[in-house]
Design a protein around this motif. Structure first.
Motif, PDB file in Angstrom:
ATOM      1  N   THR A  61      -8.729   4.314  -3.126  1.00  0.00           N
ATOM      2  CA  THR A  61      -8.892   5.352  -2.107  1.00  0.00           C
ATOM      3  C   THR A  61      -8.053   6.603  -2.391  1.00  0.00           C
ATOM      4  O   THR A  61      -7.971   7.486  -1.537  1.00  0.00           O
ATOM      5  CB  THR A  61      -8.507   4.805  -0.716  1.00  0.00           C
ATOM      6  OG1 THR A  61      -7.173   4.289  -0.749  1.00  0.00           O
ATOM      7  CG2 THR A  61      -9.467   3.710  -0.283  1.00  0.00           C
ATOM      8  N   THR A  62      -7.465   6.686  -3.576  1.00  0.00           N
ATOM      9  CA  THR A  62      -6.642   7.837  -3.932  1.00  0.00           C
ATOM     10  C   THR A  62      -7.333   8.652  -5.013  1.00  0.00           C
ATOM     11  O   THR A  62      -7.645   8.134  -6.088  1.00  0.00           O
ATOM     12  CB  THR A  62      -5.258   7.393  -4.442  1.00  0.00           C
ATOM     13  OG1 THR A  62      -4.602   6.607  -3.438  1.00  0.00           O
ATOM     14  CG2 THR A  62      -4.392   8.605  -4.774  1.00  0.00           C
TER      15      THR A  62
ATOM     16  N   ALA B 109       2.557   1.798  -3.366  1.00  0.00           N
ATOM     17  CA  ALA B 109       1.593   2.286  -4.357  1.00  0.00           C
ATOM     18  C   ALA B 109       1.273   3.753  -4.113  1.00  0.00           C
ATOM     19  O   ALA B 109       1.220   4.565  -5.047  1.00  0.00           O
ATOM     20  CB  ALA B 109       0.321   1.449  -4.315  1.00  0.00           C
ATOM     21  N   GLU B 110       1.060   4.128  -2.853  1.00  0.00           N
ATOM     22  CA  GLU B 110       0.767   5.523  -2.525  1.00  0.00           C
ATOM     23  C   GLU B 110       1.947   6.426  -2.890  1.00  0.00           C
ATOM     24  O   GLU B 110       1.761   7.546  -3.367  1.00  0.00           O
ATOM     25  CB  GLU B 110       0.427   5.642  -1.046  1.00  0.00           C
ATOM     26  CG  GLU B 110      -0.921   5.022  -0.689  1.00  0.00           C
ATOM     27  CD  GLU B 110      -1.194   5.004   0.801  1.00  0.00           C
ATOM     28  OE1 GLU B 110      -2.366   4.851   1.183  1.00  0.00           O
ATOM     29  OE2 GLU B 110      -0.230   5.134   1.590  1.00  0.00           O
TER      30      GLU B 110
ATOM     31  N   PHE C 236       1.822   7.009  -6.621  1.00  0.00           N
ATOM     32  CA  PHE C 236       0.823   8.013  -6.979  1.00  0.00           C
ATOM     33  C   PHE C 236       1.321   9.406  -6.613  1.00  0.00           C
ATOM     34  O   PHE C 236       1.108  10.375  -7.351  1.00  0.00           O
ATOM     35  CB  PHE C 236      -0.508   7.726  -6.290  1.00  0.00           C
ATOM     36  CG  PHE C 236      -1.137   6.427  -6.710  1.00  0.00           C
ATOM     37  CD1 PHE C 236      -1.097   6.010  -8.034  1.00  0.00           C
ATOM     38  CD2 PHE C 236      -1.769   5.602  -5.784  1.00  0.00           C
ATOM     39  CE1 PHE C 236      -1.670   4.813  -8.425  1.00  0.00           C
ATOM     40  CE2 PHE C 236      -2.354   4.414  -6.169  1.00  0.00           C
ATOM     41  CZ  PHE C 236      -2.303   4.013  -7.491  1.00  0.00           C
ATOM     42  N   GLY C 237       2.003   9.513  -5.483  1.00  0.00           N
ATOM     43  CA  GLY C 237       2.561  10.794  -5.094  1.00  0.00           C
ATOM     44  C   GLY C 237       3.650  11.268  -6.050  1.00  0.00           C
ATOM     45  O   GLY C 237       3.854  12.466  -6.232  1.00  0.00           O
TER      46      GLY C 237
ATOM     47  N   THR D   1       0.839  -1.203   0.000  1.00  0.00           N
ATOM     48  CA  THR D   1       0.000   0.000   0.000  1.00  0.00           C
ATOM     49  C   THR D   1       0.872   1.250   0.000  1.00  0.00           C
ATOM     50  O   THR D   1       0.633   2.197  -0.766  1.00  0.00           O
ATOM     51  CB  THR D   1      -0.908   0.020   1.236  1.00  0.00           C
ATOM     52  OG1 THR D   1      -1.627  -1.205   1.323  1.00  0.00           O
ATOM     53  CG2 THR D   1      -1.889   1.184   1.172  1.00  0.00           C
ATOM     54  N   GLU D   2       1.898   1.234   0.846  1.00  0.00           N
ATOM     55  CA  GLU D   2       2.773   2.404   0.967  1.00  0.00           C
ATOM     56  C   GLU D   2       3.530   2.660  -0.333  1.00  0.00           C
ATOM     57  O   GLU D   2       3.709   3.821  -0.748  1.00  0.00           O
ATOM     58  CB  GLU D   2       3.753   2.201   2.123  1.00  0.00           C
ATOM     59  CG  GLU D   2       3.124   2.169   3.507  1.00  0.00           C
ATOM     60  CD  GLU D   2       2.366   0.872   3.798  1.00  0.00           C
ATOM     61  OE1 GLU D   2       1.497   0.893   4.691  1.00  0.00           O
ATOM     62  OE2 GLU D   2       2.631  -0.155   3.120  1.00  0.00           O
TER      63      GLU D   2
ATOM     64  N   ALA E 205      -5.004   1.042  -2.350  1.00  0.00           N
ATOM     65  CA  ALA E 205      -4.475   2.391  -2.573  1.00  0.00           C
ATOM     66  C   ALA E 205      -5.143   3.054  -3.770  1.00  0.00           C
ATOM     67  O   ALA E 205      -5.481   4.239  -3.731  1.00  0.00           O
ATOM     68  CB  ALA E 205      -2.961   2.318  -2.778  1.00  0.00           C
TER      69      ALA E 205
END
Length: 270
Positions: free
Chosen positions: A255-256, A221-222, A225-226, A218-219, A252
């Motif tokens: 919810t992004t 993937a986030e 995206f960042g 998850t981290e 991720a």
């Protein structure tokens, strides 16, 4: 979409030269509207009218669709082939794909490579570039989707293990140079060493980056995206399933804000 075969000459050679009234069609907008007509001028739909259409104005060409279905064209951003050919097959593959898609309601598409040698990938890019420079009669070629080579060896699916490589500064620069000037979508695995720098470089070069063929957390993937990734390639496929303690790429992505997801609509998760 229209079920007429493009080889019959239904599609004019110069579609922007004169107004065209498409009559006697079953309209979908996208919900069923019933019989009607559509007036096209240049590359724009001017009006949609329910039946009867009446007589066209002077200077307007009228084409009777004989009850064919007519609706918004579909856009396919991930297609490896159609009509018995694959993008990697050869010089005329893109042309044959364009003709096939136009007969099946797709008005624009982005042909996708598979993970292959640099030479094979370069030839695919050359063929797409040629098709965009001299558009074939059929669906519009919108660019190229490079699915790889920066993919996880743990989630390759049908991709080649031999040709998967890490996103080093050199390999990323080579990929950017290869497709320079084309609209490009690149699928990569963000957990690979160097992937965050690769995303920054690709986005900076104008590419759209999509997460796929990945075991990212998850981290990770986030973080992708960042860094500028905005899409996920065939969500649920080519990645671990979502777990309540390990949401992963799926959690991720869902919810992004601003992230688009692509789905394989076959009902199978693999």
């Amino acid at each position: 979409m229209c079920d007429r075969d493009i080889e019959t000459g239904f599609f004019p050679k110069d579609p922007v030269s004169r107004p065209i009234l498409l009559t006697n069609a079953n309209l979908y907008v996208p919900e069923p509207l019933g019989p009607g007509s559509v007036l096209v001028e240049g590359d724009r739909i001017v009006s949609i009218s329910e039946w009867p259409a009446g007589h066209p104005a002077p200077g307007v060409e009228s084409i009777d669709l004989s009850g064919a279905a007519l609706g918004p064209g579909l856009i396919d951003l991930h297609t490896h082939g159609a009509g018995g050919v694959d993008l990697m097959d050869g010089d005329d593959a893109v042309v044959r794909m364009a003709r096939f898609f136009a007969r099946h309601g797709v008005t624009g598409f982005m042909p996708a490579t598979v993970t292959a040698s640099w030479e094979a990938t370069e030839q695919a890019v050359v063929n797409v570039r040629a098709a965009m420079a001299a558009p074939p009669r059929g669906a519009r070629v919108l660019g190229i989707h490079l699915e790889g080579p920066f993919l996880s060896p743990e989630r390759l699916g049908a991709q080649s293990r031999v040709h998967c490589i890490p996103p080093t500064p050199e390999s990323v620069a080579r990929l950017i140079g290869l497709a320079r000037g084309l609209p490009v979508l690149v699928t990569l695995a963000p957990e690979l060493k160097g992937a965050m720098d690769a995303i920054h470089a690709l986005v900076g070069a104008g590419a759209v980056v999509s997460i796929g063929h990945t075991v990212a957390s998850t981290e990770e993937a986030e973080a992708a995206f960042g860094a500028g990734a905005t899409q996920v390639t065939h969500l649920f496929n080519g990645m671990p399933p979502m777990h309540h303690r390990m949401p992963g790429v799926v959690g991720a992505a869902l919810t992004t804000d601003g992230v688009r997801v692509e789905l394989i609509a076959d009902g199978v998760v693999a």
